[in-house]
Scaffold this active site. Structure first.
Site: not given
Length: 336
Positions: A277, A46, A217
């Site tokens: 991916e 704006e 992990s």
């Protein structure tokens, strides 16, 4: 409004965690000013649109079109509502209200309280799709998730030894780098990191590098892989430790809520979009859990005969196009 939305798209990859916003000022059916949010921390659409108007005496008789509700709070920039009010503009047309709790209707209420006519929900569906990353982040409190993979014509994502270079063609691979530059983060699993040793950067497209994310992990990855080179901010989610090194962070999550904890952590890091991916195991986990919004699947003309099967998507097909011999299909998860 279509022009405002087109302008908004120019900010993709540059304005996050802000939304993409475009703005057009119209006087007697003629555009006299326009702008878009160009970069995070910079002037909003704006402001750029109103400041581009050469004859500001026309503003009180003009209509301002903006695809998202003007902000009414002080952030990195002043509230857009106050500039609109002080400019004398008497009518504002918007596509969508802002889901951010800091705005969420307050901007529209402020304008109306000051005598500005506000027309809502113009091209609302198109506006929602344009800012789907921003809306998902605020409504679901997680990133907008895009799955991406390349597969052979006979449905394999890699050879049995995890080798997948190169299934798709050069043009498809360059397009993927463009995709990377548009998202906040990119993620792979341990096997992809180990066997492909990817850099996960946008080096073949002008744009920002996403935050790199790898799942490991039990911390089995070697520290000498490309993802741990410190060149790009990188997060490694694991079950063992929290550790911060220069531009690389290991983040411990719980085993029974691995994905949930990961997405929650990304939310609190203000990461609004995530490109995944692969490989097949990670992609399959996200599909099974329902944690995805969009899938972009490249299918080449190659055949492997055997190997690691590609995931299967059976939801709505949004688009299909040819990319220099490869076929790109884009799917939507209607439940999200």
């Amino acid at each position: 409004m279509r022009r405002a939305q087109d302008l908004a798209t120019l900010g993709i990859g540059r304005v996050s965690p802000n939304p993409q916003v475009g703005c057009v000022v119209v006087f007697k059916e003629q555009i006299i000013g326009e702008g878009w949010h160009r970069k995070y921390g910079g002037p909003h659409a704006e402001v750029n649109a109103i400041n581009s108007v050469k004859d500001r005496r026309l503003l009180p008789d003009s209509v301002l079109y903006v695809n998202l509700e003007p902000c009414s709070h002080q952030g990195k920039t002043p509230p857009c509502t106050e500039l609109i009010i002080s400019s004398g503009i008497k009518k504002v047309v918007v596509s969508n209200t802002d889901p951010n709790p800091m705005v969420s209707g307050k901007g529209i209420s402020r304008l109306r309280d000051q005598g500005v006519e506000v027309v809502e929900k113009v091209l609302e569906t198109e506006g929602s799709f344009l800012n789907r990353r921003f809306f998902t982040f605020h409504r679901q409190r997680r990133p907008y998730i895009i799955l991406k993979w390349a597969q052979t014509m006979d449905g394999f994502i890699a050879h049995s030894n995890y080798d997948s270079k190169w299934i798709s063609g050069e043009c498809s691979r360059q397009l993927v780098h463009k995709y990377r530059s548009q998202e906040d983060a990119i993620m792979v699993g341990r096997n992809t990191a180990q066997y492909d040793n990817p850099k996960l950067t946008s080096r073949h497209w002008k744009g920002n590098n996403p935050v790199r994310i790898v799942l490991d992990s039990n911390l089995r990855l070697n520290r000498d892989i490309n993802l741990f080179d410190g060149s790009v901010q990188t997060l490694c989610y694991n079950l063992k430790q929290n550790l911060i090194e220069p531009n690389v962070e290991w983040v411990q999550v719980s085993e029974d809520r691995f994905l949930e904890d990961l997405l929650d952590d990304l939310y609190h890091r203000n990461i609004q979009s995530l490109l995944i991916e692969g490989g097949a195991r990670l992609l399959g986990s996200m599909i099974s859990a329902g944690y995805w919004n969009e899938a972009r699947v490249f299918t080449s003309t190659k055949n492997f005969g055997k190997g690691i099967k590609a995931p299967i998507i059976s939801t709505q097909l949004l688009d299909e196009r040819l990319i220099s011999g490869d076929t790109l299909r884009i799917y939507s998860n209607a439940s999200n």
